[in-house]
Design an enzyme around this catalytic site. Structure first.
Site, PDB file in Angstrom:
ATOM      1  CG  ASP A 171      -1.867  -1.141   1.278  1.00  7.57           C
ATOM      2  OD1 ASP A 171      -1.835  -1.993   0.377  1.00  7.57           O
ATOM      3  OD2 ASP A 171      -2.661  -1.200   2.226  1.00  7.57           O
ATOM      4  CD  GLU A 403      -1.039  -5.322   9.297  1.00  8.25           C
ATOM      5  OE1 GLU A 403      -1.141  -4.650  10.351  1.00  8.25           O
ATOM      6  OE2 GLU A 403      -1.558  -4.978   8.226  1.00  8.25           O
TER       7      GLU A 403
HETATM    8  C1  DGY Z   1      -5.611  -1.037   4.379  1.00  8.87           C
HETATM    9  O1  DGY Z   1      -6.646  -0.537   4.772  1.00  8.87           O
HETATM   10  O2  DGY Z   1      -4.501  -0.710   4.812  1.00  8.87           O
HETATM   11  C2  DGY Z   1      -5.693  -2.091   3.368  1.00  8.87           C
HETATM   12  O3  DGY Z   1      -4.486  -2.731   3.140  1.00  8.87           O
HETATM   13  C3  DGY Z   1      -6.216  -1.555   2.072  1.00  8.87           C
HETATM   14  O4  DGY Z   1      -6.695  -2.596   1.362  1.00  8.87           O
END
Ligand code: DGY
Length: 438
Positions: A171, A403
């Site tokens: 992201d 995560e």
């Molecule tokens: C987030 O909200 O960070 C997700 O990875 C977007 O899909």
């Protein structure tokens, strides 16, 4: 923790995150819906102990497929107000072929489902039963690949574009920083939810979110029409991770159709896509100075000469020849593999913008490690593969199913911990189950 206890804990995480609607959330609170590539990796973990849940994971995702073959990155099967942007933001009804039944986003994520089906075939004990399942779902995945090549390859070169950074899966990678400089989005008024679950220093900034939201607003103004998006989106990129997942999934579909039999036309089409894509991938996305695969910015007509963990994922899809693969491994070793680092940082640790704590700007991610591990094995780089696997297990053992993880070894001594983001994160659990059973 010994191996049996790790496996038991990983299973607990997956079962805790499994929802009555038949899919698994990535993480309580932080990601309370179904995410596309998460579900793929989760299905691999589930297949080790509950094949019915693995099948259900795939089915709940495929149900949301649009008439044109598109599969969204989030499916809102359930209600939750702990995530932004939620079900009422995306307005996918603007697209005439969007699912009428399921609310979803109008962006996608790396196409992993093809190779996940092959993994399910490998893992299932009852081969007849899983083949029957695959036989009745495989055409949906084929249709999704057809969508990519017919809607997302405007120059007909076998490479498909992403139009949003969330489509890459990585992201807030520094890859996109120069693209944000070409945009000037409004200062939107919205309520972030992620930073109520996770320390804001480990997440993208508000200004970065303005850009993310702005691209979706542009896509909405195009009614999610891919041709218009390709003309108007300020973000239009060939991503090596995304395209490598597509090629790996093509390969799996060819194998699975081969097992099913009598599918010559589809196999022939898949082989054509493979040949063309592999050639363009090597011609356009390999940087001979950096000795790595890189991203290409279509909108601004220029390569993005930066290395990330995505750069090594073409190994998984058999894209480089042996000579290129050797160079790629040297790059991995030299830039990412120092003795004080855990493999594999998500962004080049020798770059100034490397940030070992912030989401996709440096931390280690378990799914990328799994993909690279498989790639290293494919090319028989067994020693490096073994190191990657051991370090991945070590991180989870130390920190739990976080995560993402700090790649700097000294941090775990100095700071006492180095796992960040959400807790009990599903794909961290799922892929550890798979790695421990290799
Ligand atoms: C987030 O909200 O960070 C997700 O990875 C977007 O899909």
């Amino acid at each position: 923790m010994n191996k049996d206890n790790l496996l038991k804990e990983a299973k607990r995480v997956l079962l805790d995150n499994f929802q009555p609607e038949g899919f698994t959330i990535p993480c309580k609170g932080l990601y309370p819906f179904q995410w596309k590539w998460d579900s793929g990796f989760i299905a691999i973990g589930l297949a080790h102990f509950d094949i019915e849940k693995a099948k259900s994971e795939i089915d709940s995702l495929l149900k949301s497929q649009w008439g044109n073959g598109f599969i969204p990155h989030i499916v809102f099967h359930n209600d939750s107000d702990t995530y932004f942007p939620g079900p009422d933001f995306h307005h996918t009804y603007l697209h005439p072929e969007a699912s009428k039944k399921y609310k979803s986003s109008g962006i996608t994520q790396p196409p992993v489902i093809g190779f996940v089906l092959e993994e399910l075939y490998r893992l299932a004990e009852d081969k007849d039963d899983i083949l029957c399942f695959i036989e009745s779902r495989i055409d949906s995945v084929y249709k999704n690949h057809h969508y990519f090549y017919s809607h997302r390859d405007p120059f007909d070169e076998g490479l498909v574009y992403i139009y949003h950074n969330w489509e890459s899966g990585t992201d807030n990678s520094p890859m996109w920083d120069h693209i944000w400089e070409t945009m000037d989005p409004p200062d939107y008024d919205f309520q972030r939810k992620d930073t109520t679950h996770v320390d804001a220093s480990q997440r993208p900034t508000k200004r970065e979110y303005d850009h993310y939201i702005n691209i979706i607003e542009i896509a909405k103004s195009c009614n999610y029409d891919d041709r218009l998006i390709a003309e108007r989106s300020p973000f239009l990129v060939y991503d090596p991770l995304f395209n490598a997942m597509l090629l790996k999934s093509n390969e799996s579909l060819i194998k699975l159709y081969g097992i099913i039999g009598d599918q010559y036309e589809k196999v022939e089409q898949l082989e054509k896509w493979q040949e063309k894509s592999k050639k363009s991938f090597n011609d356009k996305l390999f940087d001979h100075n950096l000795n790595a695969y890189i991203h290409y910015d279509i909108r601004n007509s220029k390569p993005i000469p930066l290395i990330s963990s995505s750069s090594f994922t073409p190994l998984f899809a058999g894209i480089p020849n042996k000579e290129k693969a050797v160079k790629l491994i040297q790059t991995l070793q030299e830039r990412f593999g120092g003795e004080n680092s855990y493999l594999c940082a998500s962004f080049d640790p020798t770059e100034e913008r490397f940030n070992p704590k912030k989401y996709w700007r440096g931390p280690v991610w378990i799914n990328l490690n799994w993909i690279i591990y498989k790639g290293l094995k494919r090319y028989s780089f067994d020693e490096m593969a073994e190191r990657l696997k051991n370090e991945t297990v070590e991180l989870i053992d130390k920190e739990g199913f976080k995560e993402y993880f700090d790649p700097r070894k000294e941090v775990y001594k100095n700071q006492g911990h180095g796992g960040y983001g959400g807790n009990d994160f599903s794909w961290s659990a799922a892929l550890i189950i798979d790695l421990l059973n290799q």
